[in-house]
Design a protein around this motif. Structure first.
Motif, PDB file in Angstrom:
ATOM      1  N   GLN A 394      -9.197  22.975 -12.571  1.00  0.00           N
ATOM      2  CA  GLN A 394      -7.548  22.944 -12.741  1.00  0.00           C
ATOM      3  C   GLN A 394      -7.630  21.677 -11.196  1.00  0.00           C
ATOM      4  O   GLN A 394      -8.091  22.183  -9.712  1.00  0.00           O
ATOM      5  N   GLY A 395      -7.186  20.373 -11.281  1.00  0.00           N
ATOM      6  CA  GLY A 395      -7.276  19.503 -10.338  1.00  0.00           C
ATOM      7  C   GLY A 395      -8.310  18.834  -9.776  1.00  0.00           C
ATOM      8  O   GLY A 395      -8.140  18.110  -9.120  1.00  0.00           O
ATOM      9  N   VAL A 396      -9.801  19.163 -10.216  1.00  0.00           N
ATOM     10  CA  VAL A 396     -10.638  18.330  -9.438  1.00  0.00           C
ATOM     11  C   VAL A 396     -10.911  16.811 -10.103  1.00  0.00           C
ATOM     12  O   VAL A 396     -11.052  16.155  -9.205  1.00  0.00           O
ATOM     13  N   GLU A 397      -9.974  16.396 -11.409  1.00  0.00           N
ATOM     14  CA  GLU A 397     -10.217  14.962 -11.662  1.00  0.00           C
ATOM     15  C   GLU A 397      -9.263  14.095 -10.672  1.00  0.00           C
ATOM     16  O   GLU A 397      -9.224  13.652 -10.158  1.00  0.00           O
ATOM     17  N   GLU A 398      -8.186  14.917 -10.431  1.00  0.00           N
ATOM     18  CA  GLU A 398      -7.181  15.012  -9.553  1.00  0.00           C
ATOM     19  C   GLU A 398      -8.569  14.287  -8.000  1.00  0.00           C
ATOM     20  O   GLU A 398      -7.801  12.900  -7.691  1.00  0.00           O
ATOM     21  N   LEU A 399      -8.219  15.221  -8.029  1.00  0.00           N
ATOM     22  CA  LEU A 399      -9.395  14.866  -5.843  1.00  0.00           C
ATOM     23  C   LEU A 399     -10.636  14.065  -6.440  1.00  0.00           C
ATOM     24  O   LEU A 399     -10.836  12.423  -5.755  1.00  0.00           O
ATOM     25  N   GLN A 400     -10.871  14.118  -8.022  1.00  0.00           N
ATOM     26  CA  GLN A 400     -12.266  12.654  -7.969  1.00  0.00           C
ATOM     27  C   GLN A 400     -10.971  11.190  -7.755  1.00  0.00           C
ATOM     28  O   GLN A 400     -11.801   9.971  -7.075  1.00  0.00           O
ATOM     29  N   SER A 401     -10.429  11.152  -8.754  1.00  0.00           N
ATOM     30  CA  SER A 401      -9.164   9.713  -8.789  1.00  0.00           C
ATOM     31  C   SER A 401      -8.848   9.082  -7.346  1.00  0.00           C
ATOM     32  O   SER A 401      -8.614   8.292  -6.840  1.00  0.00           O
ATOM     33  N   ARG A 402      -8.035  10.924  -6.085  1.00  0.00           N
ATOM     34  CA  ARG A 402      -7.771  10.044  -4.976  1.00  0.00           C
ATOM     35  C   ARG A 402      -9.381   9.699  -4.267  1.00  0.00           C
ATOM     36  O   ARG A 402      -8.622   9.197  -3.193  1.00  0.00           O
ATOM     37  N   LEU A 403     -10.850  10.094  -4.538  1.00  0.00           N
ATOM     38  CA  LEU A 403     -11.052   9.916  -3.467  1.00  0.00           C
ATOM     39  C   LEU A 403     -11.756   8.185  -4.338  1.00  0.00           C
ATOM     40  O   LEU A 403     -12.170   7.431  -2.828  1.00  0.00           O
ATOM     41  N   LEU A 404     -11.649   8.057  -5.274  1.00  0.00           N
ATOM     42  CA  LEU A 404     -11.528   6.537  -5.693  1.00  0.00           C
ATOM     43  C   LEU A 404     -10.641   5.609  -4.671  1.00  0.00           C
ATOM     44  O   LEU A 404     -10.801   4.221  -4.596  1.00  0.00           O
ATOM     45  N   GLN A 405      -9.547   6.059  -4.345  1.00  0.00           N
ATOM     46  CA  GLN A 405      -8.189   5.385  -4.050  1.00  0.00           C
ATOM     47  C   GLN A 405      -9.187   4.611  -2.632  1.00  0.00           C
ATOM     48  O   GLN A 405      -8.223   3.917  -1.854  1.00  0.00           O
ATOM     49  N   PHE A 406     -10.384   6.088  -1.583  1.00  0.00           N
ATOM     50  CA  PHE A 406     -10.673   5.090  -0.787  1.00  0.00           C
ATOM     51  C   PHE A 406     -11.687   3.864  -0.444  1.00  0.00           C
ATOM     52  O   PHE A 406     -12.523   4.051   0.404  1.00  0.00           O
ATOM     53  N   VAL A 407     -11.970   3.588  -1.532  1.00  0.00           N
ATOM     54  CA  VAL A 407     -13.090   2.837  -1.916  1.00  0.00           C
ATOM     55  C   VAL A 407     -11.951   1.303  -3.043  1.00  0.00           C
ATOM     56  O   VAL A 407     -12.074   1.136  -3.502  1.00  0.00           O
ATOM     57  N   ASN A 408     -12.766   0.024  -2.004  1.00  0.00           N
ATOM     58  CA  ASN A 408     -12.337  -1.379  -1.827  1.00  0.00           C
ATOM     59  C   ASN A 408     -13.028  -1.673  -3.246  1.00  0.00           C
ATOM     60  O   ASN A 408     -14.311  -1.800  -2.930  1.00  0.00           O
ATOM     61  N   THR A 409     -12.122  -1.247  -4.302  1.00  0.00           N
ATOM     62  CA  THR A 409     -13.189  -1.750  -5.304  1.00  0.00           C
ATOM     63  C   THR A 409     -12.616  -3.186  -6.329  1.00  0.00           C
ATOM     64  O   THR A 409     -13.181  -4.072  -6.508  1.00  0.00           O
ATOM     65  N   GLY A 410     -11.601  -4.551  -5.131  1.00  0.00           N
ATOM     66  CA  GLY A 410     -11.034  -5.103  -5.648  1.00  0.00           C
ATOM     67  C   GLY A 410     -11.677  -6.836  -5.631  1.00  0.00           C
ATOM     68  O   GLY A 410     -12.393  -6.827  -6.220  1.00  0.00           O
ATOM     69  N   ALA A 411     -13.180  -6.433  -4.412  1.00  0.00           N
ATOM     70  CA  ALA A 411     -14.144  -7.308  -4.835  1.00  0.00           C
ATOM     71  C   ALA A 411     -14.905  -7.615  -5.921  1.00  0.00           C
ATOM     72  O   ALA A 411     -15.283  -8.769  -6.187  1.00  0.00           O
ATOM     73  N   LEU A 412     -15.450  -6.003  -6.519  1.00  0.00           N
ATOM     74  CA  LEU A 412     -15.817  -5.974  -7.437  1.00  0.00           C
ATOM     75  C   LEU A 412     -15.489  -6.227  -8.653  1.00  0.00           C
ATOM     76  O   LEU A 412     -16.369  -6.724  -9.150  1.00  0.00           O
ATOM     77  N   ARG A 413     -13.905  -5.935  -8.935  1.00  0.00           N
ATOM     78  CA  ARG A 413     -13.521  -6.488  -9.565  1.00  0.00           C
ATOM     79  C   ARG A 413     -13.637  -7.886 -10.070  1.00  0.00           C
ATOM     80  O   ARG A 413     -13.376  -8.474 -11.070  1.00  0.00           O
ATOM     81  N   ASN A 414     -13.538  -8.502  -8.545  1.00  0.00           N
ATOM     82  CA  ASN A 414     -12.858  -9.950  -8.214  1.00  0.00           C
ATOM     83  C   ASN A 414     -14.992 -11.002  -8.261  1.00  0.00           C
ATOM     84  O   ASN A 414     -15.023 -11.812  -8.225  1.00  0.00           O
ATOM     85  N   ASN A 415     -15.483  -9.767  -8.411  1.00  0.00           N
ATOM     86  CA  ASN A 415     -16.724 -10.653  -8.813  1.00  0.00           C
ATOM     87  C   ASN A 415     -17.397 -11.186  -7.371  1.00  0.00           C
ATOM     88  O   ASN A 415     -17.712 -12.399  -7.242  1.00  0.00           O
TER      89      ASN A 415
END
Length: 486
Positions: A394-415
């Motif tokens: 319980q709550g492990v998926e939420e933790l994974q989502s929070r970890l993704l928030q620390f990664v700047n993936t904007g540059a990846l999405r914009n190539n």
């Protein structure tokens, strides 16, 4: 110097499999294969068009080694820019070695590590940064690192560097021309245009240099340290994140005495989780060494998860939770970490909430949020506290989502171009240093001959990235890290 001998290597992983691919490259690759290949339909390899496949047998005298498919790629339209033959045979290690040994006895030699890609570079099929991206693509183990490698291999990074270098080279030519007419005191390079170009180059280089902070961790996996007191469930959380029994779990405090690491992909991003020894005062020498390593891992991690046993803290009376010993000691430990690593993201994780009632769970977040904000010096954020049960998931998926928030993936999405290679990063730093000197020279109106020196150095470092400037030692270091068949 471009070699012209024929090289051979196994292009697929060694060991047994359904099929294996043996690659031969060189000006004589097709001619070298012809005597040992008998087409089922009587076709001659040398007469076949490029990018065709022929069914037949590899033979040595009267002995048939295997039934194979032979793919023909004629120069310059091949991976290496040379004639290339790829033999698809059955995946028996014995058959693979029999075919390779046959060609080694008849004019071919074993390819060195990365020699096929080295020849592609030397023959102008790709530049050096694209060649390095080939190795990154092979090594990619998550969607993000794969996307970065593909973008670089297609020339996105190379084109950006080449365009900058070409623009700078044009102005460098004009400055050099001014030196030839030094006595006439003429100015061929418009200083306003030159200053605008230098400003543009500075911005691009700074953006690429800054991208390395994201690119490097994406390429190598983002390290996340799981820390806390003994027996709060750190190893159980690691197992829950990895979905396997990776770490030993016990009710005995101090079970983990060294760090345990493993990597998974979350949302296409690689995370490397580090289960550490529990932090506490101890007289046990071995456990003490483990705790010392815990703090070393915190220093090397990008994110720290501080785990605590919610059931142990909430078991105290409510008035003690806010001002009592357990909550106070917990927050003091967090404060020690924040004081030592003030810039490092820290997530407070309340574990074992499966032991709490709904009322206790609803109270826990509000009881800890305010004091946690005070010690972490951060504004109220949902990502500061995560409630979970590592045991039930319980709550492990939420933790994974929070970890993704620390990664700047904007540059990846914009190539956008993201730098992942340390060699490129160092070359960009050196190029920016020289460009800054040119900027200073323009501002102080220095003579052209002095600025020309700095411009040449900047061009040199930009050329190092794409291979327009290179040497044998550099190439040896780069391609030594490739697999043999690539």
């Amino acid at each position: 110097m471009i070699p012209n001998d024929s090289i051979i290597a196994l292009a697929t992983p060694s060991g047994a499999g359904a099929i294996a691919v043996i690659r031969i490259s060189g000006s004589d690759a097709i001619a070298a294969t012809t005597p040992f290949f008998k087409s089922i339909h009587g076709k001659k390899l040398v007469e076949q068009k490029s990018h065709t496949i022929v069914l037949g047998h590899i033979v040595e005298g009267k002995q048939t080694l295997d039934e194979v498919l032979v793919s023909i790629f004629k120069a310059p339209n091949s991976y290496t820019g040379e004639n290339v033959v790829e033999i698809s045979c059955h995946g028996s290690p014995y058959i693979q070695q029999q075919i390779i040994q046959l060609f080694l006895r008849n004019g071919c030699r074993m390819a060195d590590a990365g020699e096929f890609t080295l020849r592609a570079f030397l023959n102008g099929k790709m530049d050096l940064s694209q060649a390095e991206a080939v190795a990154d693509l092979i090594a990619s183990d998550n969607a993000a690192s794969h996307q970065i490698a593909i973008q670089q291999m297609r020339g996105g990074f190379s084109n950006e560097i080449k365009n900058l270098r070409e623009e700078l080279l044009n102005f460098a030519s004009l400055i050099e021309l001014e030196l030839d007419f030094a006595e006439e005191d003429v100015e061929f390079a418009n200083r306003n245009d030159f200053k605008a170009l230098i400003d543009k180059i500075q911005k691009v280089l700074k953006r690429l240099i800054d991208s390395f902070a994201v690119g490097n961790v994406i390429k190598n996996g983002i390290p996340v340290a799981i820390v806390g007191e003994p027996n709060v469930g750190k190893s159980t959380l690691l197992n829950a994140l990895l979905n396997e029994e990776r770490a030993l779990v016990s009710e005995i405090a101090g079970t983990t005495r060294d760090t345990i690491e493993d990597e998974i992909s979350i949302g296409g991003i690689g995370f490397r989780f580090i289960d550490t020894a529990g932090i506490r005062e101890t007289e046990d020498v071995i456990e003490g060494m483990g705790i010392k390593r815990t703090f070393e891992k915190i220093g090397k991690s990008e994110v720290t998860l501080y785990l605590f046993d919610a059931s142990a803290v909430i078991s105290a009376p409510n008035e003690q939770v806010n001002s009592g010993l357990k909550a106070k000691d917990l927050l003091l430990e967090i404060k020690k970490i924040k004081n030592k690593y003030p810039q490092k993201p820290l997530v407070l994780v309340a574990n074992k909430i499966d032991r709490l009632s709904e009322e206790e769970i609803s109270n826990l977040e509000s009881q800890f949020r305010i004091p946690f904000e005070e010690v972490s010096n951060r504004s109220t954020r949902q990502s500061d506290l995560v409630l979970l049960s590592a045991k039930t998931g319980q709550g492990v998926e939420e933790l994974q989502s929070r970890l993704l928030q620390f990664v700047n993936t904007g540059a990846l999405r914009n190539n956008e171009t993201i730098v992942t290679n340390t060699r490129h990063y160092n070359a960009l730093l050196k190029a920016l240093e020289e460009i800054d000197k040119v900027q200073l020279g323009i501002d102080e109106e220095l003579p052209s001959d002095l600025m020309a020196i700095d411009v040449r150095e900047a061009l040199y470092h930009l050329g190092e990235i794409t291979g327009q400037v290179t040497n044998d030692e550099l190439l040896g270091n780069i391609f030594a890290n490739f697999c043999i068949g690539k």
